[in-house]
Design a protein around this motif. Structure first.
Motif, PDB file in Angstrom:
ATOM      1  N   GLU A   1       0.827  -1.204   0.000  1.00  0.00           N
ATOM      2  CA  GLU A   1       0.000   0.000   0.000  1.00  0.00           C
ATOM      3  C   GLU A   1       0.863   1.257   0.000  1.00  0.00           C
ATOM      4  N   ASP A   2       1.997   1.216   0.755  1.00  0.00           N
ATOM      5  CA  ASP A   2       2.826   2.409   0.862  1.00  0.00           C
ATOM      6  C   ASP A   2       4.214   2.035   1.377  1.00  0.00           C
ATOM      7  N   ILE A   3       5.186   2.868   1.056  1.00  0.00           N
ATOM      8  CA  ILE A   3       6.554   2.739   1.570  1.00  0.00           C
ATOM      9  C   ILE A   3       6.970   4.114   2.070  1.00  0.00           C
ATOM     10  N   LYS A   4       7.527   4.145   3.263  1.00  0.00           N
ATOM     11  CA  LYS A   4       7.990   5.407   3.848  1.00  0.00           C
ATOM     12  C   LYS A   4       9.458   5.282   4.237  1.00  0.00           C
ATOM     13  N   ARG A   5      10.213   6.310   3.914  1.00  0.00           N
ATOM     14  CA  ARG A   5      11.613   6.368   4.340  1.00  0.00           C
ATOM     15  C   ARG A   5      11.639   6.827   5.795  1.00  0.00           C
ATOM     16  N   ARG A   6      12.316   6.066   6.666  1.00  0.00           N
ATOM     17  CA  ARG A   6      12.384   6.400   8.090  1.00  0.00           C
ATOM     18  C   ARG A   6      13.754   6.947   8.483  1.00  0.00           C
ATOM     19  N   ASP A   7      14.761   6.561   7.744  1.00  0.00           N
ATOM     20  CA  ASP A   7      16.134   6.989   8.012  1.00  0.00           C
ATOM     21  C   ASP A   7      16.891   6.876   6.683  1.00  0.00           C
ATOM     22  N   GLU A   8      18.166   7.191   6.717  1.00  0.00           N
ATOM     23  CA  GLU A   8      18.936   7.190   5.471  1.00  0.00           C
ATOM     24  C   GLU A   8      18.874   5.855   4.739  1.00  0.00           C
ATOM     25  N   HIS A   9      18.958   4.743   5.462  1.00  0.00           N
ATOM     26  CA  HIS A   9      18.941   3.414   4.835  1.00  0.00           C
ATOM     27  C   HIS A   9      17.857   2.529   5.437  1.00  0.00           C
ATOM     28  N   LEU A  10      16.784   3.129   5.938  1.00  0.00           N
ATOM     29  CA  LEU A  10      15.710   2.382   6.589  1.00  0.00           C
ATOM     30  C   LEU A  10      14.361   2.813   6.023  1.00  0.00           C
ATOM     31  N   TYR A  11      13.568   1.821   5.597  1.00  0.00           N
ATOM     32  CA  TYR A  11      12.262   2.078   4.999  1.00  0.00           C
ATOM     33  C   TYR A  11      11.223   1.185   5.666  1.00  0.00           C
ATOM     34  N   TYR A  12      10.019   1.708   5.866  1.00  0.00           N
ATOM     35  CA  TYR A  12       8.897   0.931   6.388  1.00  0.00           C
ATOM     36  C   TYR A  12       7.943   0.656   5.231  1.00  0.00           C
ATOM     37  N   VAL A  13       7.475  -0.583   5.184  1.00  0.00           N
ATOM     38  CA  VAL A  13       6.552  -0.998   4.129  1.00  0.00           C
ATOM     39  C   VAL A  13       5.227  -1.392   4.779  1.00  0.00           C
ATOM     40  N   TYR A  14       4.146  -0.842   4.259  1.00  0.00           N
ATOM     41  CA  TYR A  14       2.804  -1.138   4.740  1.00  0.00           C
ATOM     42  C   TYR A  14       2.077  -1.889   3.627  1.00  0.00           C
ATOM     43  N   ALA A  15       1.571  -3.079   3.973  1.00  0.00           N
ATOM     44  CA  ALA A  15       0.954  -3.920   2.948  1.00  0.00           C
ATOM     45  C   ALA A  15      -0.240  -4.663   3.528  1.00  0.00           C
ATOM     46  N   THR A  16      -1.110  -5.115   2.631  1.00  0.00           N
ATOM     47  CA  THR A  16      -2.228  -5.958   3.036  1.00  0.00           C
ATOM     48  C   THR A  16      -2.014  -7.357   2.477  1.00  0.00           C
ATOM     49  N   ASP A  17      -2.690  -8.300   3.111  1.00  0.00           N
ATOM     50  CA  ASP A  17      -2.638  -9.690   2.674  1.00  0.00           C
ATOM     51  C   ASP A  17      -4.030 -10.053   2.168  1.00  0.00           C
ATOM     52  N   TYR A  18      -4.115 -10.604   0.974  1.00  0.00           N
ATOM     53  CA  TYR A  18      -5.412 -10.895   0.367  1.00  0.00           C
ATOM     54  C   TYR A  18      -5.715 -12.384   0.276  1.00  0.00           C
ATOM     55  N   ARG A  19      -4.943 -13.231   0.945  1.00  0.00           N
ATOM     56  CA  ARG A  19      -5.117 -14.685   0.821  1.00  0.00           C
ATOM     57  C   ARG A  19      -6.501 -15.137   1.308  1.00  0.00           C
ATOM     58  N   ILE A  20      -6.948 -14.616   2.439  1.00  0.00           N
ATOM     59  CA  ILE A  20      -8.261 -14.986   2.973  1.00  0.00           C
ATOM     60  C   ILE A  20      -9.235 -13.899   2.538  1.00  0.00           C
ATOM     61  N   THR A  21     -10.266 -14.264   1.801  1.00  0.00           N
ATOM     62  CA  THR A  21     -11.110 -13.255   1.160  1.00  0.00           C
ATOM     63  C   THR A  21     -12.002 -12.483   2.120  1.00  0.00           C
ATOM     64  N   ASN A  22     -12.404 -13.052   3.247  1.00  0.00           N
ATOM     65  CA  ASN A  22     -13.318 -12.326   4.134  1.00  0.00           C
ATOM     66  C   ASN A  22     -12.585 -11.564   5.240  1.00  0.00           C
ATOM     67  N   ILE A  23     -11.278 -11.707   5.322  1.00  0.00           N
ATOM     68  CA  ILE A  23     -10.477 -10.987   6.311  1.00  0.00           C
ATOM     69  C   ILE A  23      -9.251 -10.415   5.601  1.00  0.00           C
ATOM     70  N   THR A  24      -8.951  -9.152   5.885  1.00  0.00           N
ATOM     71  CA  THR A  24      -7.751  -8.557   5.314  1.00  0.00           C
ATOM     72  C   THR A  24      -6.641  -8.596   6.357  1.00  0.00           C
ATOM     73  N   GLY A  25      -5.537  -9.192   5.990  1.00  0.00           N
ATOM     74  CA  GLY A  25      -4.385  -9.222   6.884  1.00  0.00           C
ATOM     75  C   GLY A  25      -3.497  -8.012   6.639  1.00  0.00           C
ATOM     76  N   ILE A  26      -2.636  -7.741   7.601  1.00  0.00           N
ATOM     77  CA  ILE A  26      -1.750  -6.584   7.514  1.00  0.00           C
ATOM     78  C   ILE A  26      -0.299  -7.028   7.675  1.00  0.00           C
ATOM     79  N   HIS A  27       0.545  -6.557   6.780  1.00  0.00           N
ATOM     80  CA  HIS A  27       2.000  -6.705   6.877  1.00  0.00           C
ATOM     81  C   HIS A  27       2.561  -5.325   7.187  1.00  0.00           C
ATOM     82  N   VAL A  28       3.423  -5.233   8.161  1.00  0.00           N
ATOM     83  CA  VAL A  28       4.183  -4.008   8.393  1.00  0.00           C
ATOM     84  C   VAL A  28       5.611  -4.484   8.632  1.00  0.00           C
ATOM     85  N   PHE A  29       6.521  -4.106   7.741  1.00  0.00           N
ATOM     86  CA  PHE A  29       7.900  -4.569   7.896  1.00  0.00           C
ATOM     87  C   PHE A  29       8.872  -3.487   7.486  1.00  0.00           C
ATOM     88  N   LYS A  30      10.110  -3.698   7.886  1.00  0.00           N
ATOM     89  CA  LYS A  30      11.159  -2.741   7.548  1.00  0.00           C
ATOM     90  C   LYS A  30      12.083  -3.350   6.514  1.00  0.00           C
TER      91      LYS A  30
END
Length: 190
Positions: A127-156
Protein backbone atom coordinates in the motif's frame (compact mmCIF):
# COMPACT_ATOMS: atom_id res chain seq x y z
CA UNK A 1 44.86 8.57 -46.53
CA UNK A 2 45.72 5.68 -44.20
CA UNK A 3 44.58 7.71 -41.20
CA UNK A 4 41.21 8.40 -42.79
CA UNK A 5 40.76 4.72 -43.61
CA UNK A 6 41.66 3.74 -40.02
CA UNK A 7 39.15 6.28 -38.65
CA UNK A 8 36.41 5.02 -40.97
CA UNK A 9 37.06 1.37 -40.09
CA UNK A 10 37.15 2.24 -36.37
CA UNK A 11 33.83 4.10 -36.65
CA UNK A 12 32.23 1.17 -38.49
CA UNK A 13 33.42 -1.26 -35.80
CA UNK A 14 32.10 1.03 -33.06
CA UNK A 15 28.74 1.35 -34.80
CA UNK A 16 28.57 -2.44 -35.19
CA UNK A 17 29.31 -3.01 -31.50
CA UNK A 18 26.71 -0.43 -30.40
CA UNK A 19 24.12 -1.95 -32.73
CA UNK A 20 24.82 -5.44 -31.34
CA UNK A 21 24.51 -4.22 -27.72
CA UNK A 22 21.26 -2.37 -28.45
CA UNK A 23 19.70 -5.28 -30.35
CA UNK A 24 20.73 -7.71 -27.60
CA UNK A 25 18.97 -5.57 -24.97
CA UNK A 26 15.87 -5.31 -27.18
CA UNK A 27 15.87 -9.07 -27.69
CA UNK A 28 16.13 -9.57 -23.91
CA UNK A 29 13.18 -7.22 -23.35
CA UNK A 30 11.13 -9.07 -25.98
CA UNK A 31 11.99 -12.45 -24.43
CA UNK A 32 10.85 -11.22 -21.01
CA UNK A 33 7.68 -9.79 -22.49
CA UNK A 34 6.89 -13.14 -24.15
CA UNK A 35 7.36 -14.96 -20.83
CA UNK A 36 5.09 -12.56 -18.95
CA UNK A 37 2.49 -12.64 -21.75
CA UNK A 38 2.25 -16.40 -21.25
CA UNK A 39 2.04 -15.89 -17.48
CA UNK A 40 -0.65 -13.21 -17.80
CA UNK A 41 -2.72 -15.65 -19.91
CA UNK A 42 -2.42 -18.39 -17.28
CA UNK A 43 -0.16 -20.57 -19.45
CA UNK A 44 2.79 -20.81 -17.02
CA UNK A 45 3.34 -23.82 -14.78
CA UNK A 46 4.00 -23.25 -11.06
CA UNK A 47 7.55 -24.52 -11.51
CA UNK A 48 8.26 -21.74 -14.06
CA UNK A 49 7.11 -18.76 -11.98
CA UNK A 50 10.16 -18.37 -9.77
CA UNK A 51 12.47 -18.94 -12.75
CA UNK A 52 10.77 -16.14 -14.70
CA UNK A 53 10.99 -13.77 -11.74
CA UNK A 54 14.68 -14.66 -11.28
CA UNK A 55 15.22 -13.86 -14.98
CA UNK A 56 13.65 -10.43 -14.44
CA UNK A 57 15.83 -9.86 -11.34
CA UNK A 58 18.92 -10.81 -13.36
CA UNK A 59 17.97 -8.32 -16.09
CA UNK A 60 17.52 -5.63 -13.45
CA UNK A 61 20.99 -6.43 -12.06
CA UNK A 62 22.40 -5.97 -15.56
CA UNK A 63 20.55 -2.66 -15.93
CA UNK A 64 19.77 -1.14 -12.49
CA UNK A 65 18.89 2.19 -14.15
CA UNK A 66 15.80 0.68 -15.79
CA UNK A 67 12.76 2.84 -16.34
CA UNK A 68 9.33 2.10 -14.96
CA UNK A 69 8.02 2.40 -18.52
CA UNK A 70 10.24 -0.53 -19.60
CA UNK A 71 8.73 -2.77 -16.90
CA UNK A 72 5.18 -1.58 -17.63
CA UNK A 73 5.67 -2.67 -21.25
CA UNK A 74 6.36 -6.22 -20.04
CA UNK A 75 3.04 -6.68 -18.20
CA UNK A 76 0.13 -4.57 -16.99
CA UNK A 77 0.14 -6.53 -13.71
CA UNK A 78 3.26 -4.75 -12.45
CA UNK A 79 3.04 -1.85 -10.04
CA UNK A 80 5.81 0.28 -8.55
CA UNK A 81 6.63 1.95 -5.29
CA UNK A 82 9.48 4.38 -4.69
CA UNK A 83 10.93 6.10 -1.67
CA UNK A 84 14.11 8.01 -2.54
CA UNK A 85 16.64 5.44 -3.83
CA UNK A 86 14.50 2.42 -2.95
CA UNK A 87 12.23 0.95 -5.63
CA UNK A 88 9.90 -2.00 -5.13
CA UNK A 89 8.47 -3.77 -8.16
CA UNK A 90 5.25 -5.66 -7.43
CA UNK A 91 3.77 -8.32 -9.69
CA UNK A 92 0.40 -9.81 -8.76
CA UNK A 93 -0.95 -12.52 -11.04
CA UNK A 94 -3.95 -11.98 -13.30
CA UNK A 95 -7.10 -12.65 -11.21
CA UNK A 96 -8.95 -13.78 -14.34
CA UNK A 97 -6.87 -16.96 -14.42
CA UNK A 98 -5.67 -17.36 -10.84
CA UNK A 99 -8.65 -16.04 -8.83
CA UNK A 100 -8.74 -13.05 -6.49
CA UNK A 101 -7.41 -14.87 -3.43
CA UNK A 102 -5.49 -17.61 -5.28
CA UNK A 103 -3.19 -15.35 -7.28
CA UNK A 104 0.35 -15.01 -6.02
CA UNK A 105 2.49 -11.94 -5.47
CA UNK A 106 6.14 -11.34 -6.23
CA UNK A 107 8.21 -8.38 -5.04
CA UNK A 108 11.66 -7.22 -6.14
CA UNK A 109 13.58 -4.53 -4.25
CA UNK A 110 16.01 -2.35 -6.20
CA UNK A 111 18.37 -0.08 -4.28
CA UNK A 112 21.10 1.43 -6.47
CA UNK A 113 22.95 -1.68 -7.75
CA UNK A 114 21.35 -4.05 -5.20
CA UNK A 115 18.49 -6.19 -6.58
CA UNK A 116 16.75 -8.77 -4.40
CA UNK A 117 13.50 -10.73 -4.50
CA UNK A 118 11.83 -10.34 -1.09
CA UNK A 119 8.50 -12.05 -1.77
CA UNK A 120 7.98 -15.00 -4.01
CA UNK A 121 4.60 -16.68 -4.39
CA UNK A 122 3.08 -14.74 -1.51
CA UNK A 123 -0.20 -12.89 -1.12
CA UNK A 124 0.95 -9.38 -0.27
CA UNK A 125 -0.21 -6.12 -1.82
CA UNK A 126 1.93 -3.11 -0.94
CA UNK A 127 0.00 0.00 0.00
CA UNK A 128 2.83 2.41 0.86
CA UNK A 129 6.55 2.74 1.57
CA UNK A 130 7.99 5.41 3.85
CA UNK A 131 11.61 6.37 4.34
CA UNK A 132 12.38 6.40 8.09
CA UNK A 133 16.13 6.99 8.01
CA UNK A 134 18.94 7.19 5.47
CA UNK A 135 18.94 3.41 4.84
CA UNK A 136 15.71 2.38 6.59
CA UNK A 137 12.26 2.08 5.00
CA UNK A 138 8.90 0.93 6.39
CA UNK A 139 6.55 -1.00 4.13
CA UNK A 140 2.80 -1.14 4.74
CA UNK A 141 0.95 -3.92 2.95
CA UNK A 142 -2.23 -5.96 3.04
CA UNK A 143 -2.64 -9.69 2.67
CA UNK A 144 -5.41 -10.89 0.37
CA UNK A 145 -5.12 -14.69 0.82
CA UNK A 146 -8.26 -14.99 2.97
CA UNK A 147 -11.11 -13.25 1.16
CA UNK A 148 -13.32 -12.33 4.13
CA UNK A 149 -10.48 -10.99 6.31
CA UNK A 150 -7.75 -8.56 5.31
CA UNK A 151 -4.39 -9.22 6.88
CA UNK A 152 -1.75 -6.58 7.51
CA UNK A 153 2.00 -6.71 6.88
CA UNK A 154 4.18 -4.01 8.39
CA UNK A 155 7.90 -4.57 7.90
CA UNK A 156 11.16 -2.74 7.55
CA UNK A 157 13.69 -2.86 4.76
CA UNK A 158 17.15 -1.90 5.92
CA UNK A 159 20.13 -1.43 3.64
CA UNK A 160 23.45 -2.16 5.32
CA UNK A 161 26.63 -0.78 3.70
CA UNK A 162 24.70 -0.39 0.43
CA UNK A 163 25.32 -4.10 -0.23
CA UNK A 164 23.05 -6.07 2.10
CA UNK A 165 19.29 -5.94 2.31
CA UNK A 166 17.60 -6.98 5.56
CA UNK A 167 13.85 -7.12 5.92
CA UNK A 168 11.80 -8.15 8.93
CA UNK A 169 8.37 -7.69 10.47
CA UNK A 170 7.68 -4.70 12.72
CA UNK A 171 4.60 -6.23 14.36
CA UNK A 172 5.17 -6.92 18.06
CA UNK A 173 3.04 -10.02 18.67
CA UNK A 174 3.57 -9.91 22.46
CA UNK A 175 1.61 -6.65 22.70
CA UNK A 176 -1.42 -7.86 20.72
CA UNK A 177 -4.82 -8.17 22.37
CA UNK A 178 -7.04 -11.23 21.99
CA UNK A 179 -8.93 -9.49 19.17
CA UNK A 180 -5.99 -10.07 16.82
CA UNK A 181 -4.30 -13.16 15.46
CA UNK A 182 -0.71 -13.20 14.22
CA UNK A 183 0.39 -15.80 11.70
CA UNK A 184 4.11 -16.28 12.38
CA UNK A 185 4.77 -18.23 9.19
CA UNK A 186 3.63 -15.40 6.91
CA UNK A 187 4.12 -12.57 9.46
CA UNK A 188 0.56 -11.36 8.89
CA UNK A 189 -1.70 -9.73 11.47
CA UNK A 190 -5.41 -10.60 11.23
Amino acid sequence: MKKILIVIVSCLILIGVLYYINSDQKRGQEDLQALFNRWDRGEVEDSEKTKIMNTLADRLRENPQFSIKEIEEISKFFSFFEADSLKVIQYIENPEFYGSSGRESFHIVVYNDLVEIIDSRGSMRIEDIKRRDEHLYYVYATDYRITNITGIHVFKIEIEDGQTLDWSSLINKERLTDNFQYDEASEVLY
